[in-house]
Motif scaffolding. Structure first.
Motif: not given
Length: 412
Positions: A188-191, A197-198, A218-220
Motif C-alpha cells: 500500500a505504501g510503496v507500490f 499515479s500512472f 497497474n490495474m492488476a
C-alpha cells in the motif's frame, strides 16, 4: 455474440458471488456457467482469492498425489525450476530501479518468482521447507523495500511486480511465519502510489501514449492489493478502470475492433497488434490475471461486454499459431502533444512467442463456461502445454512477466 460463442444453458440459478460465499460450493465453483458481471467489491473477500482459489489448490494437490496428468506434468515443471527450491536466498534491497542508470529490478522479479513457486510447492506438496523459504523471501522484501524508481519504466515495475508480489502473499497469508501486516503495508505504501499515479496521470503524457499493458499491469496491482488488504475502494478502482478507464487498458480501448472470421468465430483486434506479438501475448497474461482475480472474488470480467476479452484472445491466438487475421489501421496520439501515429498492418515481430498465459484462458472459456475456444485451445495444446513459469522462458524480464504454472493450477 457469434454462433461459436453460445454457452450451454445454465440451470443453477446461482450468481457467481453467491456461489463463492458458500463454503459448500467451492468444489463446484469452477463449473458455474453463468456468473454475474462485476459491479462492486465483495461484501466479504474470499481467501485464497487471487489467481488461485481453494478449489484450484485442492484439485492440484489431489491430482498430483495420484500421479495424474496433466497435473503431474505441470508439477514436474514446477519442481524442476531452480526458483522453486527451498534453498533460494532472497536479495531484498531498499530501492528497486527499473529504467535508466543503476537498474537492479532483476533482484525483485527473480525473488518474486521464487516466493510464488515455493508457495505453490507448499500448498500442493505440503513441504514445510518451501513454506519457510517463501515466507522468508516475502518478509525480507516487505520489511526492506522502501521505493521503486527509475525512468518511466518504474511504472511497469510497480505494476508487474506489485500484482505478482501480492499473489505470492495471498498464497502464504495463512502461514504462521509470514508477516501479512508488513506485506500489506509495503504494497500500500510503496507500490500503490505509483499504480494510482500512472492510472490517474499517465506520467503526464497524452492519454493514448502508453500501450495497453502499462495500464493493465497497474490495474492488476491495484486489484491484487485491494484483495490482499481487503480494501474495497482499491478493488472497485481497478474494476471501474477495466470497464471505463480513459487509457488503453480499459476493455474497449484494449480491443478496439471486432470481427467474425469465415468459420464464424468472433475475433477482437488487440491494441498492440501492430507493435509486436510478444507484447500482445503479454497482454493476454495481464488481462487474464485481472479477470481471474476478479472471478475468484465472485465477479465475472471474462464475459464483460459480450466476452470482448475472449474475442481478443482468439484473435491473438489465431495469429500466433500461424493463421491470418484481419487488421484495421490503428491511429493514436503520442507524447505530451498527442502527435498522431498509425500502424497500417499487423506486426509479425516475435510471432509465435511462447508465454505461460494460455492455460488460464483455455480452462476458463472451454471448461468452466463450455465455449468453443478453437484458437486459444490450439495455442495452448500445440505450442505451450505444459506451462512452466519464471525461469523457464529466458533470463530477461519478459520471461518473468507471468507467474505461470497454469497446467498445474487450472487444468480441469
Amino acid at each position: 455474440m457469434s454462433r461459436r460463442e453460445q454457452p450451454r444453458p445454465d440451470t443453477s440459478g446461482l450468481s457467481r458471488r453467491s456461489v463463492l460465499k458458500s463454503a459448500a460450493a467451492l468444489a463446484v465453483a469452477a463449473s458455474v456457467t453463468a456468473p454475474r458481471v462485476a459491479d462492486a467489491a465483495p461484501a466479504t473477500f474470499t481467501h485464497p482469492g487471487m489467481l488461485h482459489n481453494a478449489g484450484d489448490i485442492n484439485r492440484a494437490k489431489v491430482r498430483v498425489a495420484a500421479g495424474t496428468d496433466p497435473w503431474l506434468s505441470g508439477w514436474n515443471r514446477l519442481t524442476a525450476n531452480s526458483h522453486s527450491q527451498s534453498t533460494w536466498t532472497n536479495r531484498a534491497t531498499a530501492t528497486i530501479i527499473r529504467g535508466g542508470d543503476g537498474q537492479n529490478y532483476s533482484l525483485l522479479y527473480n525473488d518474486i518468482a521464487a516466493a510464488y513457486q515455493n508457495a505453490l510447492r507448499w500448498k500442493v506438496g505440503g513441504t514445510e521447507a518451501n513454506a519457510v523459504c517463501a515466507a522468508n523471501i516475502l518478509n525480507a522484501w516487505s520489511r526492506t523495500l522502501t521505493s521503486v524508481t527509475g525512468n518511466a519504466d518504474r511504472f511497469l515495475a510497480a505494476g508487474l511486480y506489485g500484482w505478482q508480489f501480492a499473489n505470492a502473499c495471498e498464497l502464504m497469508r495463512d502461514y504462521a511465519g509470514f508477516d501479512l501486516a508488513a506485506a500489506q503495508a509495503m504494497l500500500a505504501g510503496v507500490f500503490y502510489p505509483l499504480n494510482n499515479s500512472f492510472l490517474t496521470n499517465h506520467n503526464d503524457a497524452c492519454i493514448t501514449n502508453y500501450w495497453a499493458n502499462w495500464d493493465l499491469c497497474n490495474m492488476a496491482a491495484v486489484l491484487a492489493i485491494g484483495i490482499l488488504n481487503e480494501d474495497k475502494a482499491k478493488y472497485d478502482q481497478a474494476v471501474t478502470y477495466f470497464k471505463s478507464g480513459a487509457g488503453n487498458g480499459s476493455i474497449a480501448h484494449a480491443v478496439p475492433y471486432l470481427y467474425t472470421d469465415s468459420d464464424g468465430y468472433a475475433l477482437g483486434q488487440w491494441q498492440e497488434s501492430g507493435r509486436d506479438q510478444g507484447h500482445t501475448v503479454l497482454g493476454m497474461g495481464q488481462l487474464g490475471a485481472i479477470c481471474e482475480m476478479a472471478w475468484n472474488q465472485g465477479d465475472d470480467l471474462y464475459s464483460y461486454d459480450s466476452r470482448r476479452f475472449m474475442k481478443a484472445a482468439q484473435y491473438v491466438a489465431k495469429y500466433n499459431s500461424g493463421s491470418d487475421v484481419p487488421f484495421t489501421t490503428y491511429t493514436w496520439g503520442t507524447g505530451q502533444s498527442c502527435a498522431q501515429s498509425s500502424q497500417t498492418v499487423i506486426s509479425s515481430a516475435s510471432r509465435g512467442q511462447i508465454r505461460p498465459v494460455w492455460a488460464m484462458l483455455h480452462f476458463h472459456y472451454n471448461r468452466r463456461v463450455n465455449l468453443d475456444d478453437k484458437y486459444i485451445s490450439a495455442m495452448y495444446y500445440n505450442l505451450v502445454a505444459p506451462e512452466g513459469g519464471g525461469g523457464d522462458y529466458g533470463s530477461d524480464s519478459g520471461g518473468y512477466d507471468q507467474l505461470g504454472f497454469g497446467t498445474l493450477m487450472y487444468a480441469k
